[in-house]
Design a protein around this motif. Structure first.
Motif, PDB file in Angstrom:
ATOM      1  N   LEU A  91       0.844  -1.180   0.000  1.00  0.00           N
ATOM      2  CA  LEU A  91       0.000   0.000   0.000  1.00  0.00           C
ATOM      3  C   LEU A  91       0.887   1.239   0.000  1.00  0.00           C
ATOM      4  O   LEU A  91       1.783   1.369   0.839  1.00  0.00           O
ATOM      5  CB  LEU A  91      -0.905   0.003   1.233  1.00  0.00           C
ATOM      6  CG  LEU A  91      -1.912   1.139   1.358  1.00  0.00           C
ATOM      7  CD1 LEU A  91      -2.929   1.071   0.224  1.00  0.00           C
ATOM      8  CD2 LEU A  91      -2.614   1.083   2.700  1.00  0.00           C
ATOM      9  N   ALA A  92       0.641   2.144  -0.952  1.00  0.00           N
ATOM     10  CA  ALA A  92       1.533   3.301  -1.130  1.00  0.00           C
ATOM     11  C   ALA A  92       1.173   4.437  -0.179  1.00  0.00           C
ATOM     12  O   ALA A  92       0.761   5.523  -0.599  1.00  0.00           O
ATOM     13  CB  ALA A  92       1.486   3.775  -2.582  1.00  0.00           C
ATOM     14  N   VAL A  93       1.294   4.174   1.129  1.00  0.00           N
ATOM     15  CA  VAL A  93       1.091   5.219   2.130  1.00  0.00           C
ATOM     16  C   VAL A  93       2.219   5.132   3.155  1.00  0.00           C
ATOM     17  O   VAL A  93       2.905   4.122   3.265  1.00  0.00           O
ATOM     18  CB  VAL A  93      -0.278   5.084   2.841  1.00  0.00           C
ATOM     19  CG1 VAL A  93      -1.420   5.256   1.864  1.00  0.00           C
ATOM     20  CG2 VAL A  93      -0.387   3.763   3.583  1.00  0.00           C
ATOM     21  N   GLY A  94       2.401   6.229   3.908  1.00  0.00           N
ATOM     22  CA  GLY A  94       3.510   6.268   4.852  1.00  0.00           C
ATOM     23  C   GLY A  94       4.813   6.500   4.118  1.00  0.00           C
ATOM     24  O   GLY A  94       4.880   7.250   3.143  1.00  0.00           O
ATOM     25  N   ARG A  95       5.868   5.837   4.560  1.00  0.00           N
ATOM     26  CA  ARG A  95       7.167   5.959   3.897  1.00  0.00           C
ATOM     27  C   ARG A  95       7.209   5.043   2.691  1.00  0.00           C
ATOM     28  O   ARG A  95       7.075   3.825   2.814  1.00  0.00           O
ATOM     29  CB  ARG A  95       8.290   5.600   4.874  1.00  0.00           C
ATOM     30  CG  ARG A  95       9.697   5.926   4.346  1.00  0.00           C
ATOM     31  CD  ARG A  95      10.752   5.456   5.333  1.00  0.00           C
ATOM     32  NE  ARG A  95      10.610   6.138   6.597  1.00  0.00           N
ATOM     33  CZ  ARG A  95      11.142   7.323   6.877  1.00  0.00           C
ATOM     34  NH1 ARG A  95      11.849   7.959   5.960  1.00  0.00           N
ATOM     35  NH2 ARG A  95      10.984   7.872   8.068  1.00  0.00           N
ATOM     36  N   VAL A  96       7.376   5.622   1.521  1.00  0.00           N
ATOM     37  CA  VAL A  96       7.328   4.876   0.263  1.00  0.00           C
ATOM     38  C   VAL A  96       8.637   5.067  -0.495  1.00  0.00           C
ATOM     39  O   VAL A  96       9.106   6.202  -0.653  1.00  0.00           O
ATOM     40  CB  VAL A  96       6.143   5.343  -0.614  1.00  0.00           C
ATOM     41  CG1 VAL A  96       6.123   4.613  -1.950  1.00  0.00           C
ATOM     42  CG2 VAL A  96       4.823   5.143   0.128  1.00  0.00           C
ATOM     43  N   ALA A  97       9.230   3.980  -0.962  1.00  0.00           N
ATOM     44  CA  ALA A  97      10.463   4.044  -1.750  1.00  0.00           C
ATOM     45  C   ALA A  97      10.114   4.135  -3.234  1.00  0.00           C
ATOM     46  O   ALA A  97       9.354   3.322  -3.756  1.00  0.00           O
ATOM     47  CB  ALA A  97      11.332   2.815  -1.492  1.00  0.00           C
ATOM     48  N   VAL A  98      10.682   5.136  -3.903  1.00  0.00           N
ATOM     49  CA  VAL A  98      10.422   5.368  -5.324  1.00  0.00           C
ATOM     50  C   VAL A  98      11.749   5.397  -6.078  1.00  0.00           C
ATOM     51  O   VAL A  98      12.668   6.127  -5.701  1.00  0.00           O
ATOM     52  CB  VAL A  98       9.668   6.696  -5.541  1.00  0.00           C
ATOM     53  CG1 VAL A  98       9.531   7.008  -7.030  1.00  0.00           C
ATOM     54  CG2 VAL A  98       8.300   6.653  -4.880  1.00  0.00           C
ATOM     55  N   GLY A  99      11.852   4.587  -7.113  1.00  0.00           N
ATOM     56  CA  GLY A  99      13.014   4.621  -7.986  1.00  0.00           C
ATOM     57  C   GLY A  99      12.747   5.534  -9.172  1.00  0.00           C
ATOM     58  O   GLY A  99      11.591   5.785  -9.529  1.00  0.00           O
ATOM     59  N   VAL A 100      13.813   6.021  -9.797  1.00  0.00           N
ATOM     60  CA  VAL A 100      13.647   6.945 -10.927  1.00  0.00           C
ATOM     61  C   VAL A 100      14.558   6.524 -12.075  1.00  0.00           C
ATOM     62  O   VAL A 100      15.758   6.304 -11.888  1.00  0.00           O
ATOM     63  CB  VAL A 100      13.973   8.399 -10.531  1.00  0.00           C
ATOM     64  CG1 VAL A 100      13.761   9.328 -11.726  1.00  0.00           C
ATOM     65  CG2 VAL A 100      13.109   8.849  -9.361  1.00  0.00           C
ATOM     66  N   ARG A 101      13.953   6.387 -13.257  1.00  0.00           N
ATOM     67  CA  ARG A 101      14.699   6.213 -14.493  1.00  0.00           C
ATOM     68  C   ARG A 101      14.490   7.466 -15.343  1.00  0.00           C
ATOM     69  O   ARG A 101      13.579   8.247 -15.085  1.00  0.00           O
ATOM     70  CB  ARG A 101      14.234   4.973 -15.259  1.00  0.00           C
ATOM     71  CG  ARG A 101      14.516   3.658 -14.538  1.00  0.00           C
ATOM     72  CD  ARG A 101      14.158   2.469 -15.433  1.00  0.00           C
ATOM     73  NE  ARG A 101      14.531   1.203 -14.837  1.00  0.00           N
ATOM     74  CZ  ARG A 101      13.727   0.459 -14.088  1.00  0.00           C
ATOM     75  NH1 ARG A 101      12.484   0.870 -13.855  1.00  0.00           N
ATOM     76  NH2 ARG A 101      14.138  -0.676 -13.573  1.00  0.00           N
ATOM     77  N   CYS A 102      15.306   7.633 -16.390  1.00  0.00           N
ATOM     78  CA  CYS A 102      15.189   8.803 -17.250  1.00  0.00           C
ATOM     79  C   CYS A 102      14.691   8.370 -18.625  1.00  0.00           C
ATOM     80  O   CYS A 102      15.300   7.487 -19.259  1.00  0.00           O
ATOM     81  CB  CYS A 102      16.528   9.511 -17.373  1.00  0.00           C
ATOM     82  SG  CYS A 102      16.411  11.147 -18.140  1.00  0.00           S
ATOM     83  N   ALA A 103      13.596   8.978 -19.067  1.00  0.00           N
ATOM     84  CA  ALA A 103      13.005   8.685 -20.374  1.00  0.00           C
ATOM     85  C   ALA A 103      12.848   7.177 -20.542  1.00  0.00           C
ATOM     86  O   ALA A 103      12.264   6.533 -19.696  1.00  0.00           O
ATOM     87  CB  ALA A 103      13.838   9.299 -21.488  1.00  0.00           C
TER      88      ALA A 103
END
Length: 236
Positions: free
Chosen positions: A83-95
């Motif tokens: 469940l995407a609440v509280g502390r959430v880890a997000v990765g990032v790619r470019c294009a």
């Protein structure tokens, strides 16, 4: 040309000569990129919230330089099943690149519905709709693994006693036992051209489709599949 500077270095040198105006330009570009990243993280999180929930707060941690430099960030959830609440880890790619530029720590607040007990539920009881009440509040403050919908727990069996008004945890319920340890069962034996029925005693608890141990009336220990209330099937 030999000795020439890369384009970005020339740009930086030119900015140094222009002073404040260039700094303001660079600052506005960085601000626009940060806004885009924030917008895309928000869209990503909102897609994963329960249908009746709404986002109430979103704080995106400071991105690394590689993420800030990307003009087309593509964020994704590191743990998409949570469940995407509280502390959430997000990765990032470019294009469309596969390489991960880095990760963001995101704090997500959301208002939504969750399930609490309408009365005390004893261990072993089968959860019914009238035992539950739906409440609404900040989802990020709930214990992990809380039931957000009644249908997640109705028909299942309480694994332990649950006090009145307690938030229902998914780990507090289990699959309903159709066969219970040390209780009599009907053992149906089937094979090519024959079918027999005999009595026995279960040695394990089991839900529909589980394989449990059973002692037949003649004292043999067998393994059979749960097919109904106090019914086991033994295939030959």
């Amino acid at each position: 040309m030999k000795g020439s500077l890369p384009l970005h270095a020339l740009f930086v040198r030119r900015c140094q000569s222009l002073g404040v105006l260039c700094c303001l330009f660079l600052s506005s570009v960085a601000g626009a990129q940060a806004d885009l990243l924030q917008e895309r993280v928000r869209a990503l999180v909102e897609q994963r919230l329960p249908a009746d929930s709404r986002l109430s707060d979103l704080i995106v941690g400071q991105p690394a330089a590689r993420i800030r430099a990307c003009a087309e960030p593509r964020p994704y959830l590191v743990h998409p099943r949570r469940l995407a609440v509280g502390r959430v880890a997000v990765g990032v790619r470019c294009a469309d690149q596969e390489e991960v530029l880095g990760f963001l720590q995101v704090m997500v607040g959301a208002q939504g519905s969750y399930v609490v007990s309408a009365r005390k539920i004893e261990a072993g009881e089968i959860i019914q709709a009238d035992m539950l009440v739906s409440k609404r509040g900040p989802l990020q403050e709930l214990p992990k693994g809380s039931a957000l919908r009644a249908d997640q727990v109705i028909g299942r069996q309480a694994a332990r006693s649950i006090e009145r008004g307690a938030v229902l945890a998914l780990k507090a319920v289990r699959e309903r036992w159709l066969v219970e340890r040390n209780r009599p069962v009907v053992l149906r034996a089937q094979g090519t051209g024959f079918s027999l029925t005999r009595e026995g005693k279960a040695l394990d608890n089991g839900g529909l489709g589980n394989t449990v141990r059973v002692v037949s009336a003649d004292g043999r220990m067998l393994s059979a599949q749960v097919i109904g209330q106090n019914e086991l099937l033994l295939r030959y």
